[in-house]
Design a protein around this motif. Sequence first.
Motif, mmCIF file in Angstrom:
data_model
loop_
_atom_site.group_PDB
_atom_site.id
_atom_site.type_symbol
_atom_site.label_atom_id
_atom_site.label_comp_id
_atom_site.label_asym_id
_atom_site.label_seq_id
_atom_site.Cartn_x
_atom_site.Cartn_y
_atom_site.Cartn_z
ATOM 1 N N ILE A 98 0.817 -1.223 0.000
ATOM 2 C CA ILE A 98 0.000 0.000 0.000
ATOM 3 C C ILE A 98 0.855 1.281 0.000
ATOM 4 N N PRO A 99 1.661 1.494 -1.050
ATOM 5 C CA PRO A 99 2.479 2.714 -1.098
ATOM 6 C C PRO A 99 1.608 3.963 -1.185
ATOM 7 N N ASP A 100 2.163 5.087 -0.786
ATOM 8 C CA ASP A 100 1.431 6.343 -0.883
ATOM 9 C C ASP A 100 1.081 6.646 -2.340
ATOM 10 N N HIS A 101 -0.080 7.240 -2.507
ATOM 11 C CA HIS A 101 -0.476 7.759 -3.823
ATOM 12 C C HIS A 101 -0.426 9.277 -3.737
ATOM 13 N N THR A 102 0.410 9.899 -4.536
ATOM 14 C CA THR A 102 0.524 11.355 -4.561
ATOM 15 C C THR A 102 -0.418 11.916 -5.621
ATOM 16 N N PRO A 103 -1.326 12.831 -5.247
ATOM 17 C CA PRO A 103 -2.219 13.420 -6.250
ATOM 18 C C PRO A 103 -1.427 14.039 -7.396
ATOM 19 N N ARG A 104 -1.900 13.834 -8.616
ATOM 20 C CA ARG A 104 -1.212 14.294 -9.812
ATOM 21 C C ARG A 104 -2.076 15.336 -10.526
ATOM 22 N N PRO A 105 -1.810 16.615 -10.293
ATOM 23 C CA PRO A 105 -2.642 17.662 -10.909
ATOM 24 C C PRO A 105 -2.703 17.570 -12.424
ATOM 25 N N ARG A 106 -1.622 17.117 -13.047
ATOM 26 C CA ARG A 106 -1.612 17.053 -14.516
ATOM 27 C C ARG A 106 -2.625 16.041 -15.035
ATOM 28 N N LEU A 107 -3.064 15.127 -14.161
ATOM 29 C CA LEU A 107 -4.071 14.143 -14.542
ATOM 30 C C LEU A 107 -5.436 14.493 -13.960
ATOM 31 N N GLY A 108 -5.562 15.735 -13.504
ATOM 32 C CA GLY A 108 -6.846 16.174 -12.955
ATOM 33 C C GLY A 108 -7.114 15.711 -11.545
ATOM 34 N N GLU A 109 -6.060 15.325 -10.791
ATOM 35 C CA GLU A 109 -6.251 14.854 -9.425
ATOM 36 C C GLU A 109 -6.006 15.976 -8.416
ATOM 37 N N ARG A 110 -6.831 16.034 -7.389
ATOM 38 C CA ARG A 110 -6.640 16.970 -6.291
ATOM 39 C C ARG A 110 -7.294 16.383 -5.056
#
Length: 256
Positions: A98-110
């Motif tokens: 279960i590694p951390d998932h870092t939000p990726r703004p370039r993919l529309g994540e916030r």
Amino acid sequence: MSGREEPRWLAPAPLWSDGTVGTGSDLALSPWITELENESFFDEFLAILGGTGGRSPADLAGTGPKLSGEDGSFRLFTPTSHFYNLVTASLVCHRPGIPDHTPRPRLGERAFFVIRLIGDGAESAFVPGPPGAGSWVPATAGVLTPGERELPLHPVPVASFAPSGTAAATLGMAAGRPSTRTVLYGYIPVPFRDADSGDGPAHVIHAVLARDPCPPVFSAPSHPFRLAGQYPPVIPTVRTGPRPADPPDPPEGPTP
């Protein structure tokens, strides 16, 4: 987004080896509400997660709200009572380790959180209106309501602290090794309430990962809480000088 990158929310990583919020507990899926009691609360929070000043990330387990109502819901008090509340959670990938998932703004994540009103098994979302106004409207679980108030979440790294053999050590927080964990936190706004008006209705918090155009990822609800007035009794003003002398006893007999 591939199945290997399926994100989900868990309780903040430092609690994964705690006896009451372990990886096998339902609470491991819920955001954690932290209550701190001094104006330097943010420095204290950073010291806990950063393992500085004699603190440890394990101390986060002792920061839950101290008072509950008759129904078991937490009572959150206003900053005027010197109480400050934060919500924390971990965003991870649903795969081994279960590694951390870092939000990726370039993919529309916030990442952000929402506060929902609860009652009769249903949730309501707050939709802001003109300054100082807004309304609670019926909401669907796991779905953002158009115009719903979104409150920011911010990342903070977790220091290495966990003893060998614990769940937290196995999952990237072993003492003596570089930590791989980050926690997301946000400030819970508790509005002023008249102490005589009683506790407000019950609320819960959901951490949310927006993934435009994919459906958002909601956390499980936090422990229910109510927005109380000032802490009872009202905290007195702190004296900074010598205490004044007590007045003399009144004379006996009728006052002229």
